[in-house]
Design a protein around this motif. Structure first.
Motif, PDB file in Angstrom:
ATOM      1  N   ALA A   1      19.575   0.558  -5.397  1.00  0.00           N
ATOM      2  CA  ALA A   1      18.139   0.858  -5.369  1.00  0.00           C
ATOM      3  C   ALA A   1      17.914   2.343  -5.152  1.00  0.00           C
ATOM      4  N   ALA A   2      18.695   2.929  -4.249  1.00  0.00           N
ATOM      5  CA  ALA A   2      18.548   4.368  -3.988  1.00  0.00           C
ATOM      6  C   ALA A   2      18.905   5.178  -5.230  1.00  0.00           C
ATOM      7  N   ALA A   3      19.927   4.727  -5.953  1.00  0.00           N
ATOM      8  CA  ALA A   3      20.331   5.441  -7.170  1.00  0.00           C
ATOM      9  C   ALA A   3      19.239   5.368  -8.225  1.00  0.00           C
ATOM     10  N   VAL A   4      18.639   4.188  -8.402  1.00  0.00           N
ATOM     11  CA  VAL A   4      17.575   4.035  -9.402  1.00  0.00           C
ATOM     12  C   VAL A   4      16.389   4.924  -9.042  1.00  0.00           C
ATOM     13  N   LEU A   5      16.055   4.913  -7.755  1.00  0.00           N
ATOM     14  CA  LEU A   5      14.924   5.738  -7.301  1.00  0.00           C
ATOM     15  C   LEU A   5      15.217   7.221  -7.528  1.00  0.00           C
ATOM     16  N   GLY A   6      16.422   7.591  -7.204  1.00  0.00           N
ATOM     17  CA  GLY A   6      16.823   8.989  -7.380  1.00  0.00           C
ATOM     18  C   GLY A   6      16.749   9.407  -8.836  1.00  0.00           C
ATOM     19  N   VAL A   7      17.270   8.542  -9.707  1.00  0.00           N
ATOM     20  CA  VAL A   7      17.243   8.849 -11.139  1.00  0.00           C
ATOM     21  C   VAL A   7      15.798   8.950 -11.619  1.00  0.00           C
ATOM     22  N   ALA A   8      14.964   8.047 -11.159  1.00  0.00           N
ATOM     23  CA  ALA A   8      13.558   8.028 -11.600  1.00  0.00           C
ATOM     24  C   ALA A   8      12.828   9.281 -11.156  1.00  0.00           C
ATOM     25  N   LEU A   9      13.231   9.852 -10.046  1.00  0.00           N
ATOM     26  CA  LEU A   9      12.532  11.040  -9.535  1.00  0.00           C
ATOM     27  C   LEU A   9      13.156  12.332 -10.042  1.00  0.00           C
ATOM     28  N   ILE A  10      14.455  12.384 -10.037  1.00  0.00           N
ATOM     29  CA  ILE A  10      15.135  13.650 -10.295  1.00  0.00           C
ATOM     30  C   ILE A  10      15.233  13.963 -11.779  1.00  0.00           C
ATOM     31  N   VAL A  11      15.539  12.972 -12.589  1.00  0.00           N
ATOM     32  CA  VAL A  11      15.741  13.237 -14.010  1.00  0.00           C
ATOM     33  C   VAL A  11      14.489  13.817 -14.683  1.00  0.00           C
ATOM     34  N   PRO A  12      13.302  13.260 -14.477  1.00  0.00           N
ATOM     35  CA  PRO A  12      12.119  13.889 -15.112  1.00  0.00           C
ATOM     36  C   PRO A  12      11.925  15.334 -14.673  1.00  0.00           C
ATOM     37  N   LEU A  13      12.205  15.613 -13.403  1.00  0.00           N
ATOM     38  CA  LEU A  13      12.061  16.986 -12.914  1.00  0.00           C
ATOM     39  C   LEU A  13      13.043  17.915 -13.620  1.00  0.00           C
ATOM     40  N   ALA A  14      14.262  17.420 -13.780  1.00  0.00           N
ATOM     41  CA  ALA A  14      15.294  18.254 -14.401  1.00  0.00           C
ATOM     42  C   ALA A  14      15.016  18.476 -15.880  1.00  0.00           C
ATOM     43  N   LEU A  15      14.462  17.453 -16.542  1.00  0.00           N
ATOM     44  CA  LEU A  15      14.257  17.552 -17.986  1.00  0.00           C
ATOM     45  C   LEU A  15      12.977  18.288 -18.362  1.00  0.00           C
ATOM     46  N   ARG A  16      12.105  18.438 -17.400  1.00  0.00           N
ATOM     47  CA  ARG A  16      10.828  19.074 -17.726  1.00  0.00           C
ATOM     48  C   ARG A  16      11.063  20.528 -18.122  1.00  0.00           C
ATOM     49  N   THR A  17      10.728  20.863 -19.403  1.00  0.00           N
ATOM     50  CA  THR A  17      10.946  22.248 -19.858  1.00  0.00           C
ATOM     51  C   THR A  17       9.671  23.040 -19.606  1.00  0.00           C
ATOM     52  N   PRO A  18       9.827  24.264 -19.196  1.00  0.00           N
ATOM     53  CA  PRO A  18       8.614  25.048 -18.944  1.00  0.00           C
ATOM     54  C   PRO A  18       7.884  25.365 -20.245  1.00  0.00           C
ATOM     55  N   ALA A  19       6.574  25.317 -20.208  1.00  0.00           N
ATOM     56  CA  ALA A  19       5.767  25.627 -21.405  1.00  0.00           C
ATOM     57  C   ALA A  19       5.920  27.108 -21.745  1.00  0.00           C
ATOM     58  N   PRO A  20       6.069  27.387 -23.032  1.00  0.00           N
ATOM     59  CA  PRO A  20       6.206  28.808 -23.390  1.00  0.00           C
ATOM     60  C   PRO A  20       4.921  29.552 -23.034  1.00  0.00           C
ATOM     61  N   PRO A  21       5.083  30.798 -22.620  1.00  0.00           N
ATOM     62  CA  PRO A  21       3.871  31.546 -22.233  1.00  0.00           C
ATOM     63  C   PRO A  21       3.024  31.861 -23.466  1.00  0.00           C
ATOM     64  N   GLU A  22       1.735  31.871 -23.296  1.00  0.00           N
ATOM     65  CA  GLU A  22       0.807  32.225 -24.390  1.00  0.00           C
ATOM     66  C   GLU A  22       0.959  33.714 -24.707  1.00  0.00           C
ATOM     67  N   PRO A  23       1.039  34.057 -26.041  1.00  0.00           N
ATOM     68  CA  PRO A  23       1.142  35.500 -26.341  1.00  0.00           C
ATOM     69  C   PRO A  23      -0.197  36.194 -26.068  1.00  0.00           C
ATOM     70  N   SER A  24      -0.077  37.436 -25.711  1.00  0.00           N
ATOM     71  CA  SER A  24      -1.309  38.198 -25.437  1.00  0.00           C
ATOM     72  C   SER A  24      -1.937  38.641 -26.756  1.00  0.00           C
ATOM     73  N   ARG A  25      -3.182  39.154 -26.714  1.00  0.00           N
ATOM     74  CA  ARG A  25      -3.897  39.591 -27.915  1.00  0.00           C
ATOM     75  C   ARG A  25      -3.146  40.745 -28.590  1.00  0.00           C
TER      76      ARG A  25
END
Lengths: 167, 158
Positions: free
Chosen positions: B72-96
């Protein structure tokens, strides 16, 4: 699985404790060994066929006790075993039962292996030859011969000790 | 002790006799052995203390629960940690300014490309002789933007 384990604990717990107690001569240590070995039995239960558990358990208890005995210093072991006080005698010269029993326990612990384990399993616990052979990894013939010799050896040791005390 | 062969021997017979006996053996030595055997049998009777028995059962129950709790702890850990790790930062908006710079660069590239093509064409075309393709004999209209004329008619006209 838990039901099977409970049954084994009820069936063999006393025997395992007695074996450890007679080998180690110390109740607390015997309790620790038996506790540890039953936990080990639980971990291995899935791999043991029904009927194999007793021999497996008692072999583990014996081995654990022998490990502990080896870890103790030989000197401490001998000093602790021999009763220091004069054994009380009945009017006709026989030792009181309780003291004789205590002497017997002590002398039993001085016997070398596998004789000591054989006398505990065969004579104290009345374990059958086949199970004893499985526990000690001996043939049935060896169980009988070594038991016979160990008993006779113990008897001679007891007689010597009693003669020393009488002198 | 040496491994003995498993065969009948006086000691085996004596041991069997001691175990099977119904009365006291006549031999003095064997009688003394039988007496000691009885004394050893009297050492039995020790029982596993109840607190030890209860402790063993308690530990077994804890170990039974442990794998489920770990899973149960492993499933919970995977459910919490994996999305955080996979979340890619949004590219910054280019300026004018960056957008204007990029637009300018693309225009320069386009202009340069067209100039290069024009120059290459001007340099190469005098050297390229267009062969007689015989298009008037081709039954299908391949190049509709180029009207197919009868060369014989042109020749007669000229």
């Amino acid at each position: 699985m838990e039901r099977r384990f409970r049954h084994l604990l009820d069936e063999h717990g006393n025997r395992a404790f007695q074996l450890a107690s007679l080998l180690l001569g110390q109740r607390q240590e015997a309790e620790d060994v038996v506790q540890d070995m039953f936990i080990k039995l639980w971990q291995q239960l899935g791999r043991l066929r029904p009927g194999e558990e007793q021999a497996w358990l008692l072999a583990c208890v014996r081995n654990a006790c022998l490990d502990r005995l080896r870890a103790r210093s030989r000197r401490r072991r001998l000093l602790r075993l021999v009763p220091e006080r004069e054994a009380a005698e009945t009017p006709d010269g026989r030792l009181l039962d309780r003291q004789r029993r205590e002497l017997l326990r002590c002398m039993l612990q001085t016997l070398p292996e596998p004789g000591r384990s054989l006398l505990i399993l065969r004579d104290v616990q009345d374990t059958d030859v086949a199970t004893t052979a499985a526990i000690l990894d001996l043939t049935p013939g060896q169980v009988k011969v070594y038991t016979f010799r160990a008993r006779r050896n113990l008897r001679h040791l007891m007689e010597e000790r009693l003669n020393e005390q009488a002198a | 002790m040496n491994k003995l062969p498993d065969h009948d021997s006086p000691e085996i017979r004596a041991e069997d006799g001691l175990k099977r006996r119904t009365g006291r053996p006549r031999d003095a030595e064997l009688a003394a052995d039988a007496g000691l055997m009885d004394e050893l049998a009297a050492l039995s009777g020790e029982r596993l203390p109840e607190p030890v028995r209860k402790r063993v059962l308690r530990m077994v129950r804890m170990r039974r629960r442990a794998p489920w709790m770990a899973a149960a702890a492993a499933v919970l850990g995977v459910a919490l940690i994996v999305p955080l790790a996979l979340r890619t930062p949004a590219p910054p908006e280019p300026s004018r300014a960056e957008t204007l710079e990029l637009k300018q660069a693309l225009e320069i590239l386009g202009r340069t490309g067209r100039d290069a093509a024009r120059f290459a064409g001007s340099q190469l075309s005098p050297h390229l002789a267009s062969p007689e393709w015989g298009l008037e004999r081709v039954p299908l209209k391949i190049f509709p933007q180029y009207p197919i004329t009868d060369r014989n008619e042109d020749h007669e006209k000229s």
